[in-house]
Design an enzyme around this catalytic site. Structure first.
Site, mmCIF file in Angstrom:
data_model
loop_
_atom_site.group_PDB
_atom_site.id
_atom_site.type_symbol
_atom_site.label_atom_id
_atom_site.label_comp_id
_atom_site.label_asym_id
_atom_site.label_seq_id
_atom_site.Cartn_x
_atom_site.Cartn_y
_atom_site.Cartn_z
ATOM 1 N N CYS A 430 0.517 1.458 -3.516
ATOM 2 C CA CYS A 430 -0.316 0.939 -2.441
ATOM 3 C C CYS A 430 -0.230 1.820 -1.195
ATOM 4 C CB CYS A 430 0.074 -0.493 -2.087
ATOM 5 S SG CYS A 430 1.786 -0.672 -1.534
ATOM 6 N N GLU A 476 -5.339 0.514 -3.799
ATOM 7 C CA GLU A 476 -4.290 0.897 -4.745
ATOM 8 C C GLU A 476 -4.693 2.233 -5.385
ATOM 9 O OE1 GLU A 476 -1.443 -0.768 -5.646
ATOM 10 O OE2 GLU A 476 -1.752 -2.572 -4.456
#
Length: 483
Positions: A430, A476
């Site tokens: 992330c 992500e």
């Protein structure tokens, strides 16, 4: 008319566009990775401060929580794509020093968009503090600076990423604490009792609520009275409009407590709610990790599954499973379980005991009998596990890692790299520009005995950004390494 629609029809479009461009440049600056031109820390602080003078509190909160809300979704995706490409270009430059013949550019696929753009969050935590009117029993989100002493709490009803059910529960909780004779706990040293509240929902709208409470000097008997008031309000009183499936209560004298430190007390309803991803069902307990965007989680996990184990079928069209998948930092087992039909064996490793219990339950719930989940630190469990797998010659081993922002422990990187059977590794990050970048370099650099990095290095071969968080700068990154 919501805030975004109001903004797009505003007569001050020119001023707003200039402000958005300034903010976007600041949001996408991270160390030496920039989408726009870099500004010094002092310049960035000045722009933030002066740029918000003309904004309403609602706009300031939207800028803090959903900083890209003024842009169309297509514009957001362009910005995120560029940012991921810049970060990955940095990785290829690092690697070119060790391997001059390595490709100068990594293949980055177009960002995969979120299927849902508004109201996508399935988990929200609401704070309590003085509102714009000075009322200390205001439920919402903070804006301002603690250093400058101007923090206020603002209602989040206008936020694009917040579902209506979460907004309704927050309004009811605010109504409840305003009716309560107890004061909110704004600072632990100042007393007070009512603290923040977490709301979790699933795709069916089932709602799990956790109320956090500081007992201060109240006796257990007195706390029971206020717990009963809370149940009465949300089950039989005005809060019954929320139609809660679960109401939990946690007494804590610390900022954050795990279930082991202070158990979640079920005051009403079911112990869990359930969510479906890729036709697999998962149990959600109060503190279990689950992706906040269920629809985008299907995109993410489907992408990870295809990269870990490409779908090979026999002549009859049946998928042929094979090998072992190591799921490091497996949480409640979602990645391993959704991949379980393509491999012979899943081994998940997770630090949080409750998450391991949920993962085991989820595997049984989905009849994924080839899944095994091991509690413990990955840096302790993995080296021992790798040595066991090494004794099984000819069995292909794949690995997927999904660490927190702090990245993988260096011992985990070593263990993965030292196992020659692992030819394919998928890393989900992330924040790839942070500690994950160190992991990338250690996985791919030339052997370094001083750092105990032995074995054949991996090579990054493909990157796939997945947008899990519309209206924010975050996404992500799924990165495939092979050797």
């Amino acid at each position: 008319m919501n805030l975004a629609a109001k903004y797009r029809t505003s007569g001050f479009v020119k001023r707003r566009i200039i402000y958005t461009l300034k903010q976007t440049r600041l949001l996408f600056s991270s160390n030496d990775v920039f989408v726009g031109n870099p500004a010094s820390q002092k310049q960035r602080h000045h722009l933030r401060k002066t740029g918000q003078d003309h904004l309403s509190t609602e706009e300031r909160l939207a800028d803090a929580v959903t900083p890209l809300w003024r842009l169309t979704y297509e514009e957001q995706l362009v910005l995120k794509q560029r940012r991921q490409e810049r970060i990955l270009n940095k990785l290829t430059k690092y690697l070119s020093h060790d391997f001059p013949s390595a490709p100068r550019r990594l293949s980055v696929l177009p960002i995969l968009p979120s299927p849902v753009l508004e109201g996508y969050r399935n988990k929200s935590t609401f704070s309590i503090r003085n509102g714009i009117d000075g009322n200390p029993k205001t439920v919402g989100f903070y804006i301002g600076s603690f250093r400058e002493g101007n923090v206020i709490c603002v209602n989040g009803d206008h936020l694009l990423n917040m579902p209506e059910k979460h907004k309704l529960v927050a309004r009811c909780y605010q109504d409840f604490i305003r009716l309560s004779p107890l004061e909110p706990c704004l600072e632990f040293s100042d007393g007070g009792h009512w603290r923040e509240m977490t709301v979790r929902t699933n795709a069916e709208g089932h709602t799990l609520v956790i109320v956090y409470f500081h007992p201060q000097t109240l006796s257990p008997e007195e706390v029971e009275v206020y717990k009963a008031d809370l149940v009465d309000y949300f089950v039989r009183g005005p809060g019954s409009v929320c139609q809660l499936h679960s109401l939990f209560f946690q007494e804590t004298v610390m900022t954050r407590c795990t279930h082991e430190q202070s158990p979640y007390q079920l005051l009403y309803g079911q112990q869990h709610i359930y969510e479906e991803v890729l036709s697999f069902k998962f149990r959600i307990s109060p503190e279990a990790f689950f992706q906040v965007n269920q629809a985008a989680a299907e995109v993410l996990y489907g992408t990870v599954r295809d990269l870990c184990v490409p779908n090979h079928s026999d002549a009859g069209g049946e998928t042929q499973p094979g090998g072992t998948l190591l799921d490091v930092c497996c949480g409640t087992g979602a990645i391993g379980i959704t991949t379980s039909r393509r491999v012979d064996r899943i081994i998940g490793i997770e630090l949080i005991e409750q998450a391991v219990k949920d993962a085991r339950f989820n595997a049984a719930l989905n009849n994924a009998l080839n899944c095994e989940f091991i509690p413990g630190k990955a840096e302790v469990v993995l080296p021992r596990l790798i040595s066991q797998l090494s004794s099984k010659r000819g069995c292909p081993v794949m690995a997927v890692v999904n660490p927190a922002r702090a990245g993988l422990h260096h011992k985990v990187v070593r263990a993965l790299r030292h196992q020659p059977a692992i030819r394919r590794l998928v890393y989900i990050s992330c924040k790839p520009e942070g500690e994950a970048m160190r992991n990338f370099r250690e996985l791919c650099c030339a052997a370094n005995p001083q750092k105990k990095l032995r074995g054949e290095p991996f090579s990054p071969t493909l990157a796939v950004p997945v947008d899990m968080f519309p209206h924010t700068p975050h996404c992500e990154l799924v990165l495939l390494f092979e050797r």
